[in-house]
Design a protein around this motif. Structure first.
Motif, PDB file in Angstrom:
ATOM      1  N   LYS A  32     -13.999   5.244  -3.810  1.00  0.00           N
ATOM      2  CA  LYS A  32     -12.572   5.222  -3.466  1.00  0.00           C
ATOM      3  C   LYS A  32     -12.098   3.814  -3.119  1.00  0.00           C
ATOM      4  N   LYS A  33     -12.649   2.822  -3.816  1.00  0.00           N
ATOM      5  CA  LYS A  33     -12.228   1.435  -3.628  1.00  0.00           C
ATOM      6  C   LYS A  33     -11.824   0.868  -4.974  1.00  0.00           C
ATOM      7  N   PRO A  34     -10.815  -0.027  -4.985  1.00  0.00           N
ATOM      8  CA  PRO A  34     -10.362  -0.551  -6.270  1.00  0.00           C
ATOM      9  C   PRO A  34     -11.369  -1.524  -6.886  1.00  0.00           C
ATOM     10  N   THR A  89      -0.658  -7.275  -9.167  1.00  0.00           N
ATOM     11  CA  THR A  89      -0.465  -5.840  -8.939  1.00  0.00           C
ATOM     12  C   THR A  89       0.941  -5.415  -9.343  1.00  0.00           C
ATOM     13  N   THR A 122      -6.629  -7.069  -8.365  1.00  0.00           N
ATOM     14  CA  THR A 122      -7.177  -5.820  -7.836  1.00  0.00           C
ATOM     15  C   THR A 122      -6.521  -4.642  -8.549  1.00  0.00           C
ATOM     16  N   SER A 167      -6.580  -0.313  -9.202  1.00  0.00           N
ATOM     17  CA  SER A 167      -7.066   0.991  -8.749  1.00  0.00           C
ATOM     18  C   SER A 167      -7.800   1.696  -9.885  1.00  0.00           C
ATOM     19  N   THR A 168      -8.709   2.570  -9.495  1.00  0.00           N
ATOM     20  CA  THR A 168      -9.440   3.371 -10.480  1.00  0.00           C
ATOM     21  C   THR A 168      -8.475   4.187 -11.335  1.00  0.00           C
TER      22      THR A 168
END
Lengths: 391, 391
Positions: free
Chosen positions: A308-310, B288, B312, B314-315
């Motif tokens: 659950k981390k980017p 982002t 960065t 996110s999944t």
């Protein structure tokens, strides 16, 4: 009485226009299929893991008995034999996944069963056939599933049910990811004692979450093509055992995250080529480790985010190392009208399974203990193998 | 004396075997070209911004006079007219860039000049020709550059020198990035008063660092194809003026970072389509924001990292939004044997410049004030336009 005598095994015909609904909420969704027409063919009642609202899967789900449903002309009624619990199944129940079945809903999207009875227009299926759900669809966590014939794929009766129940999501993901992103060079797959002088070195891939079901499949499917695998696992008690297990499946290199905490990760590679392709199902630091191993111009595919981390990537990794990052979502792949192609690949994978060339850890759990299986899948009892409900 | 009388303008022939080196360190690198052979054609002495060691550009560079160098048969000696200071030039001096010329070295990699004299085998260049360095190569921050003819590209004498000096890195980057990653649909480029009923809406792109030279070029080159641009700039004093400037160049939308701090960025788009392609030259939060604007299946290309912060992701952006991230490095593109293709594009861009269709901010600085230009480029005096040394 010809009509009744032609009714397939154990399915009943109703002559009333209504049936009972037990304690079920009378949502349109449920009512639609539960008002049988005159002389409708009906399924047996079904015991199901149902949720009426989104929320924590261990609190919002309950085991209920659903009344018989109508089996329409093109429907097949399947007595379920096995269905796995995937993280995505839990996310769907939590309401945090793009797939959102109308509520109330029965959990699960993958499974195998035996044809119980078929609708009047069905020709390709007969009672007793072993069938798996393909493409994946809602509601496999119940004893009897009625769906249009297009959702069922007949498979060899010799297939172990726990594999038939689990092949269409994780192993297929592993196969597609090895094929769809980088044109990997296959290598020599002969055992060392019969190798020629000319040995073709295959490409390499790197993955984190290597103990996952996808991870285990990646190792074996890569090995079958002579493609090397570098595998990253978490630091935890028992990691030596996990390493040994993955090596036995054919892993070339297995490292815990802390082992890779060196300046030059490439020095760990020994005789394995720098990987052209990486798979990330964890995120955070574990994703960074995959990126570190990748060769110039390599590609990382994200298919999960267990931590659950980017994913964090330096500018220079994009510009100077020329890395590309992308994602894989099986659902999207399947929904792009590839059912036939997909089933051919499932047959290929099931063939490997029957030959003993593809295996992975699972824990079979009786349906009556499905709540324990949910708890295990939610990580309440530490790291556990994939939970597969056996009906 | 025929030999001497055929010597091009202002170049001298030496008959000794040695020349002086002034206070220059006698490294092999410098000595090689500074020991003329008998009767060698020699360049004038050259005043140069030189560095002997890597370090902060404002401290390790110094203005020195380099002695004449030999002009070999295939060399062209160019009296430089203008050369820009790029962030990458500073990184090279700092020693943190993959390009590492042998030390001591003269700064700069891009520029324009006038042919001063040519080697004995040269046919395509004559004294007085306007030439730009293409592909980019070391050592443009000096009054006279001697390099093999393959490094020089003759251009129209009507070209404004400050543009000829700057076209081969930033504007070319903008052009390539618009072409190489996503097959963008061009749109209607007619002015609104002569539009038909049928208006073709082009695709859109989104970029951060939109006030950069690349950013300004992206806006104009996209506009020429009827492609919409969504532009993100920093929050700072004068951002309203910057917005107006970019709009005047053809930007559809310009937002400061804080303006995009809304839950649904798509609501800002009004009539501009969701962008299929994004450019990131900043990193961190600004990257982002680019990702947030991208449409399902979109691509973000990173070509710079001005904020010195990683990207960065996110999944779910990878899996469910199906975003792809990659990088662009002009040097790699050019070095893949594309000199001719590259020069054709430069001619195209220079054509646009001469027609007034492509322009960007620059500040011309006399060579004698190059240290001030360095300070400005290093950000010591706040945000400044691209510094271009004028010799």
């Amino acid at each position: 009485m010809d009509l009744l005598s032609s009714t397939p095994l154990a399915c009943a015909r109703f002559v009333t226009l209504k049936t009972t609904h037990g304690a079920l909420p009378k949502s349109t969704h449920f009512l639609r299929s539960r008002f049988p027409t005159f002389s409708a063919l009906m399924s047996p009642p079904s015991t199901a893991v149902l949720y009426e609202n989104h929320g924590p899967p261990d609190t919002v789900t309950k085991l209920v008995e659903l009344p018989p449903v109508e089996i329409k002309a093109n429907d097949v009624c399947v007595k379920m034999l096995a269905s796995p619990i995937h993280p995505s199944d839990l996310n769907i129940i939590e309401g945090v996944y793009p797939v959102r079945p109308p509520l109330p809903a029965v959990g699960g999207r993958e499974g195998v069963g035996e044809v119980h009875c078929v609708g009047s227009a069905i020709q390709g299926f007969s009672p007793g056939d072993l069938v798996m759900m393909s493409p994946p669809s809602d509601g496999t966590w119940q004893t009897h599933v009625v769906k249009d014939q297009s959702f069922w794929h007949k498979i060899d009766k010799d297939t172990p049910v726990e594999y038939a129940a689990t092949v269409s999501i994780n192993p297929l993901t592993a196969l597609r990811m090895l094929e769809d992103f980088v044109d990997l060079k296959s290598g020599d797959t002969m055992s060392s004692d019969i190798k020629h002088v000319l040995v073709i070195t295959g490409d390499a891939i790197v993955q984190n979450g290597a103990t996952s079901m996808v991870g285990q499949c990646v190792i074996q499917l890569a090995k079958l093509r002579g493609i090397h695998t570098i595998n990253i696992i978490r630091d935890r008690t028992g990691s030596d055992k996990a390493k040994e297990k993955l090596k036995n499946l054919g892993a070339d290199e297995v490292y815990t995250e802390s082992q890779i905490d060196v300046k030059n990760v490439k020095s760990l590679l020994a005789n394995v080529p720098e990987p052209a392709l990486g798979f990330n199902c964890v995120g955070g630091k574990a994703a960074t480790l995959v990126l570190k191993f990748l060769r110039q111009g390599g590609t990382m595919v994200t298919y999960g985010g267990m931590a659950k981390k980017p994913v964090t990537v330096s500018t220079s990794a994009f510009i100077f190392k020329d890395l590309s990052l992308t994602g894989f979502y099986l659902q999207k792949w399947i929904s792009s009208d590839k059912t036939q192609e997909c089933r051919e690949m499932l047959d290929y994978l099931l063939g490997l399974i029957r030959e003993g060339k593809l295996k992975y850890d699972m824990e079979l759990v009786p349906f009556s203990e499905s709540h324990m299986a949910l708890d295990k899948s939610l990580g309440k009892l530490g790291s556990q193998p994939k939970q597969v409900i056996k009906f």
